[in-house]
Design an enzyme around this catalytic site. Structure first.
Site, PDB file in Angstrom:
ATOM      1  N   GLU A 102       0.736  -1.318   0.013  1.00 12.60           N
ATOM      2  CA  GLU A 102       0.013   0.168   0.150  1.00 12.60           C
ATOM      3  C   GLU A 102       0.731   1.218   0.004  1.00 12.60           C
ATOM      4  O   GLU A 102       2.088   1.394   0.553  1.00 12.60           O
ATOM      5  CB  GLU A 102      -0.863  -0.059   1.322  1.00 12.60           C
ATOM      6  CG  GLU A 102      -2.276  -0.550   1.185  1.00 12.60           C
ATOM      7  CD  GLU A 102      -3.190   0.453   0.431  1.00 12.60           C
ATOM      8  OE1 GLU A 102      -2.688   1.401  -0.333  1.00 12.60           O
ATOM      9  OE2 GLU A 102      -4.368   0.536   0.783  1.00 12.60           O
ATOM     10  N   ASP A 103       0.238   2.416  -0.468  1.00 13.52           N
ATOM     11  CA  ASP A 103       0.956   3.675  -0.511  1.00 13.52           C
ATOM     12  C   ASP A 103       0.846   4.237   0.813  1.00 13.52           C
ATOM     13  O   ASP A 103       1.827   4.881   1.444  1.00 13.52           O
ATOM     14  CB  ASP A 103       0.563   4.496  -1.607  1.00 13.52           C
ATOM     15  CG  ASP A 103      -0.970   4.594  -1.573  1.00 13.52           C
ATOM     16  OD1 ASP A 103      -1.680   3.822  -0.894  1.00 13.52           O
ATOM     17  OD2 ASP A 103      -1.523   5.507  -2.366  1.00 13.52           O
ATOM     18  N   ASP A 106      -4.694   4.881   5.975  1.00 14.00           N
ATOM     19  CA  ASP A 106      -5.205   6.266   6.589  1.00 14.00           C
ATOM     20  C   ASP A 106      -6.608   5.585   7.625  1.00 14.00           C
ATOM     21  O   ASP A 106      -5.952   5.547   8.660  1.00 14.00           O
ATOM     22  CB  ASP A 106      -5.961   6.922   5.466  1.00 14.00           C
ATOM     23  CG  ASP A 106      -6.471   8.362   5.814  1.00 14.00           C
ATOM     24  OD1 ASP A 106      -6.085   8.924   6.756  1.00 14.00           O
ATOM     25  OD2 ASP A 106      -7.519   8.953   5.176  1.00 14.00           O
ATOM     26  N   PHE A 155      -2.509  15.912   4.208  1.00 13.56           N
ATOM     27  CA  PHE A 155      -2.485  15.467   3.159  1.00 13.56           C
ATOM     28  C   PHE A 155      -1.378  15.400   2.207  1.00 13.56           C
ATOM     29  O   PHE A 155      -1.050  16.487   1.941  1.00 13.56           O
ATOM     30  CB  PHE A 155      -3.826  16.138   2.345  1.00 13.56           C
ATOM     31  CG  PHE A 155      -4.374  15.035   1.253  1.00 13.56           C
ATOM     32  CD1 PHE A 155      -5.422  14.039   1.261  1.00 13.56           C
ATOM     33  CD2 PHE A 155      -3.778  15.257   0.025  1.00 13.56           C
ATOM     34  CE1 PHE A 155      -5.804  13.387   0.489  1.00 13.56           C
ATOM     35  CE2 PHE A 155      -4.281  14.057  -0.972  1.00 13.56           C
ATOM     36  CZ  PHE A 155      -5.260  13.431  -0.808  1.00 13.56           C
ATOM     37  N   ARG A 168       1.157  12.320  -8.887  1.00  8.35           N
ATOM     38  CA  ARG A 168       1.770  10.962  -8.583  1.00  8.35           C
ATOM     39  C   ARG A 168       3.247  10.857  -9.047  1.00  8.35           C
ATOM     40  O   ARG A 168       4.182   9.832  -8.659  1.00  8.35           O
ATOM     41  CB  ARG A 168       0.998   9.936  -9.398  1.00  8.35           C
ATOM     42  CG  ARG A 168      -0.242   9.645  -9.025  1.00  8.35           C
ATOM     43  CD  ARG A 168      -0.981   8.440  -9.694  1.00  8.35           C
ATOM     44  NE  ARG A 168      -2.431   8.423  -9.436  1.00  8.35           N
ATOM     45  CZ  ARG A 168      -3.186   7.895  -8.536  1.00  8.35           C
ATOM     46  NH1 ARG A 168      -2.592   7.499  -7.577  1.00  8.35           N
ATOM     47  NH2 ARG A 168      -4.406   7.735  -8.606  1.00  8.35           N
TER      48      ARG A 168
HETATM   49  P1  IMP Z   1      -8.002   4.237   4.156  1.00  6.04           P
HETATM   50  O1  IMP Z   1      -8.909   3.231   3.291  1.00  6.04           O
HETATM   51  O2  IMP Z   1      -8.775   5.255   4.786  1.00  6.04           O
HETATM   52  O3  IMP Z   1      -6.957   3.736   4.822  1.00  6.04           O
HETATM   53  O4  IMP Z   1      -7.192   4.923   2.760  1.00  6.04           O
HETATM   54  C1  IMP Z   1      -6.615   4.485   1.737  1.00  6.04           C
HETATM   55  C2  IMP Z   1      -6.379   5.187   0.766  1.00  6.04           C
HETATM   56  O5  IMP Z   1      -6.789   6.735   0.746  1.00  6.04           O
HETATM   57  C3  IMP Z   1      -5.005   5.284   0.210  1.00  6.04           C
HETATM   58  O6  IMP Z   1      -4.652   4.281  -0.476  1.00  6.04           O
HETATM   59  C4  IMP Z   1      -5.063   6.517  -0.583  1.00  6.04           C
HETATM   60  O7  IMP Z   1      -5.668   6.394  -2.143  1.00  6.04           O
HETATM   61  C5  IMP Z   1      -6.100   7.581  -0.176  1.00  6.04           C
HETATM   62  N1  IMP Z   1      -5.296   8.436   0.858  1.00  6.04           N
HETATM   63  C6  IMP Z   1      -5.461   8.451   2.288  1.00  6.04           C
HETATM   64  N2  IMP Z   1      -4.771   9.445   2.682  1.00  6.04           N
HETATM   65  C7  IMP Z   1      -4.164  10.183   1.583  1.00  6.04           C
HETATM   66  C8  IMP Z   1      -3.028  11.266   1.270  1.00  6.04           C
HETATM   67  O8  IMP Z   1      -2.621  11.982   2.261  1.00  6.04           O
HETATM   68  N3  IMP Z   1      -2.754  11.454   0.216  1.00  6.04           N
HETATM   69  C9  IMP Z   1      -3.057  10.627  -0.938  1.00  6.04           C
HETATM   70  N4  IMP Z   1      -3.887   9.735  -0.644  1.00  6.04           N
HETATM   71  C10 IMP Z   1      -4.524   9.332   0.463  1.00  6.04           C
END
Ligand code: IMP
Length: 183
Positions: A102-103, A106, A155, A168
Site C-alpha cells: 500500500e502507499d 489512513d 494530506f 503522482r
Molecule cells: P483508507 O482506506 O482510509 O486507509 O485510505 C486508503 C487510501 O486513501 C489510500 O490508498 C489513498 O488512496 C487514500 N489516501 C489517504 N490519505 C491520503 C493522502 O494523504 N494522500 C493521498 N491519498 C490518500
C-alpha cells in the site's frame, strides 16, 4: 538535481533520498523474513506503483507481482460493503505468501477489506506493508505489518500518491496546501 517546490505544496515531507533509503531497508527486512517462501507482492493501484517498483527491485528473493484496484464509498455506513474491488489479482495465490503493498494507510478501511478479500482465496498467508501510515486517523482495527514512515494527519502527494489524479509523478512526498483541497 534539485527541483523547485510546486506552488500547490506547503513543504516537502520526505525527500527522494530519505524515501530511497527507507525503501531499501524495508526490502532487506522483507527479503530476510520471507527467505525460502513463495511470495507474491500485491500492489494496490494506483498509488503503490512507485513504492512497489522500488521495493521489488530492492528485494533479493524471487517474487511474483500482481495488482488489485478498489474504490471506496466512504465510511458512513460501516459494516462492510463500502469498498468495491474493481480489479482482482490475475495469478494463482493458493498456498503462496501474499504481501499487500500500500502507499498509505489512513482509516484502515482499504487494508481491512483487502486483507479479508485476499484471505478468502486460501493463500498461505496475507501480510501488509505500507510506505506511509497515518495512525491518528485509524477507524478500523488493523495495523500494517511493515511501515515505512508514520506521518501526521496531513494530506500528502507524490511518489505515487495523488490529489485528483495529479502529483503522482513527483519523486518526493509533499504536503498539499489546504487551500488546494478545501476550495
Ligand atoms: P483508507 O482506506 O482510509 O486507509 O485510505 C486508503 C487510501 O486513501 C489510500 O490508498 C489513498 O488512496 C487514500 N489516501 C489517504 N490519505 C491520503 C493522502 O494523504 N494522500 C493521498 N491519498 C490518500
Amino acid at each position: 538535481m534539485g527541483r523547485i517546490l510546486l506552488p500547490e505544496l506547503e513543504r516537502v515531507l520526505l525527500d527522494e533520498s530519505t524515501i530511497k533509503q527507507r525503501v531499501r531497508e524495508l526490502a532487506e527486512e522483507l527479503s530476510l523474513d520471507f527467505k525460502g517462501k513463495d511470495v507474491v507482492l500485491v500492489g494496490v493501484l494506483k498509488g503503490s506503483f512507485c513504492f512497489l517498483a522500488d521495493l521489488a527491485r530492492g528485494m533479493s528473493i524471487p517474487l511474483g507481482i500482481d495488482f488489485v484496484a478498489c474504490s471506496s464509498y466512504g465510511l458512513e455506513s460501516v459494516s462492510g460493503g463500502n469498498l468495491s474491488i474493481t480489479k482482482d489479482i490475475s495469478g494463482v495465490v493458493q498456498g503462496r505468501e501474499l504481501i499487500i503493498v500500500e502507499d498509505i494507510v489512513d482509516t484502515g478501511l482499504t487494508l481491512r477489506e483487502l486483507t479479508d478479500f485476499l484471505s478468502s482465496k486460501q493463500p498461505a498467508g496475507v501480510h501488509t506493508v505500507t510506505l506511509l501510515d497515518k495512525p491518528s486517523r485509524r477507524r478500523m482495527i488493523i495495523d500494517p505489518d511493515y511501515v515505512g514512515f508514520s506521518i501526521p494527519d496531513e494530506f500528502v502527494v507524490g511518489y505515487g500518491l495523488d490529489y485528483a489524479e495529479r502529483f503522482r509523478e513527483l519523486p518526493y512526498i509533499g504536503v498539499l496546501r489546504k487551500e488546494v483541497y478545501l476550495r
